[in-house]
Design an enzyme around this catalytic site. Structure first.
Site, short mmCIF file in Angstrom:
data_model
loop_
_atom_site.label_atom_id
_atom_site.label_comp_id
_atom_site.label_asym_id
_atom_site.label_seq_id
_atom_site.Cartn_x
_atom_site.Cartn_y
_atom_site.Cartn_z
N GLY A 75 0.90 -1.36 0.21
CA GLY A 75 -0.50 -0.11 -0.23
C GLY A 75 0.66 1.13 0.16
CB CYS A 133 -2.90 3.63 -6.41
SG CYS A 133 -3.04 5.51 -7.12
N GLY A 271 13.83 -2.13 -9.91
CA GLY A 271 12.56 -2.30 -8.26
C GLY A 271 13.35 -3.61 -7.96
CB THR A 272 11.72 -6.64 -7.66
OG1 THR A 272 9.88 -6.35 -7.59
CG2 THR A 272 11.70 -7.70 -6.74
#
Ligand SMILES: Cc1cc2nc3c(=O)[nH]c(=O)nc-3n(C[C@H](O)[C@H](O)[C@H](O)COP(=O)(O)O)c2cc1C
Length: 309
Positions: A75, A133, A271-272
């Site tokens: 979130g 989102c 990112g990851t």
């Protein structure tokens, strides 16, 4: 001596010395990565999406490992825009880092409020508008899942920001036509698009026999989504050949980054891959330089969109 490769790139009117960026939400505001390399050595830090108020994010558990990927339902956790602009942005600028601020809202107006605050903060290279989102005014439907809603968010941000700071609209691949959404945000004033956000997924825990994540669904990232990113970038580049694209999705090597660049990305966010290896961005940057040289390119620019020739 080998010819040096010019890795510099632009997104709208913003210039970056290299095309490797952090991905929003995967390096917070850069402090952790700064222990491993100088932040000025990469293109820019793209910060975690910031909202108007401090937030705690979604219920736990918030992570699940999946084959070649990761599912998260963190979130939009963070300090809120005021604390962020007062603390994180000046710190990043002090490091000599370029900063792309990612913003997220729950309503169309909230994005404009965020944009107004950004406009009055000097030194920001670009704004990434995370419209992947949920819109609380429309049954939680993701802004970027609807062309009109996506356009209204960008229109609002454009009006407030003026012409100086480039706006990148970050899109979700969970739509029937990402090209239609890209067209509508460009018509609304976006200077470029960031492709792709995570792909919606779910894991069921076989012991509890219920969804594993506290938020039930989560965003899938990592190598599993790379072909989706390549496809989305390729399609948007084909339809809108002059539109700057910041690509991301499952990049963990220079080869992966080059694939996104050939598809049409002028910059690549990591990112990851940075979670497992904090120096991944620097390694990818070095590998990319080598791979471009091996193929006879003297600049990154020559390679962007090469797969379309
Ligand atoms: C833990 C986590 C948090 C993320 N938070 C954000 C965010 O705040 N804003 C955003 O636009 N994208 C966010 N993303 C999506 C990434 O920026 C990126 O688009 C996506 O993970 C694909 O890239 P990757 O496969 O290299 O991770 C997040 C991803 C992860 C894994």
């Amino acid at each position: 001596m080998a010819t040096p490769i010019d890795l510099s790139t632009t997104l709208g009117n913003a210039w970056f010395p290299t095309p490797l960026f952090t991905a929003s939400g995967c390096a917070s505001s850069g402090k952790e990565l700064a222990q491993f390399f100088p932040l000025k050595d990469i293109g820019a830090v793209v910060t975690k999406s910031v909202m108007t108020k401090p937030r705690h994010g979604r219920p736990t558990p918030r992570m699940a490992e999946t084959p070649s990927g990761m599912l998260n339902s963190i979130g939009l956790q963070g300090p809120g825009i005021d604390a962020f602009l007062a603390n994180d942005v000046p710190w990043l600028l002090q490091q000599g880092s370029r900063v792309i601020v990612s913003i997220a809202g729950e309503t169309i107006d909230e994005y404009s409020v965020l944009a107004r605050k950004i406009r009055s903060t000097p030194g920001i290279s670009a704004v990434e508008v995370n419209i992947s989102c949920p819109n609380v005014e429309n049954r939680g439907m993701v802004f970027a899942a609807d062309c009109d809603t996506a356009a209204r968010v960008i229109e609002g941000v454009r009006k407030v920001i003026g012409g100086e700071i480039p706006i990148l609209a970050k899109l979700t691949p969970d739509v029937t036509s990402i090209v239609d959404v890209a067209r509508s945000v460009v018509n609304a004033g976006a200077d470029g698009v960031a492709l792709i956000n995570t792909v919606l997924g779910m894991v069921i825990n076989l012991d509890t026999m219920r969804p594993h994540l506290g938020g039930k669904t989560g965003g899938l990232s990592g190598p599993a989504i790379r072909p989706i990113a390549v496809r989305a970038i390729f399609q948007v580049r084909e339809a809108l050949p002059n539109l700057p694209i910041l690509g991301m999705g499952g990049v963990s090597t220079g080869r992966d980054a080059l694939e996104l660049i050939f598809a049409g990305a002028s910059g690549v966010s990591i990112g990851t891959a940075s979670f497992g290896n904090p120096t991944a961005i620097i390694e990818i940057q070095n590998q990319l330089r080598e791979l471009l040289a091996q193929r006879g390119f003297t600049s990154l620019h020559q390679a962007v969109g090469y797969a379309h020739r």
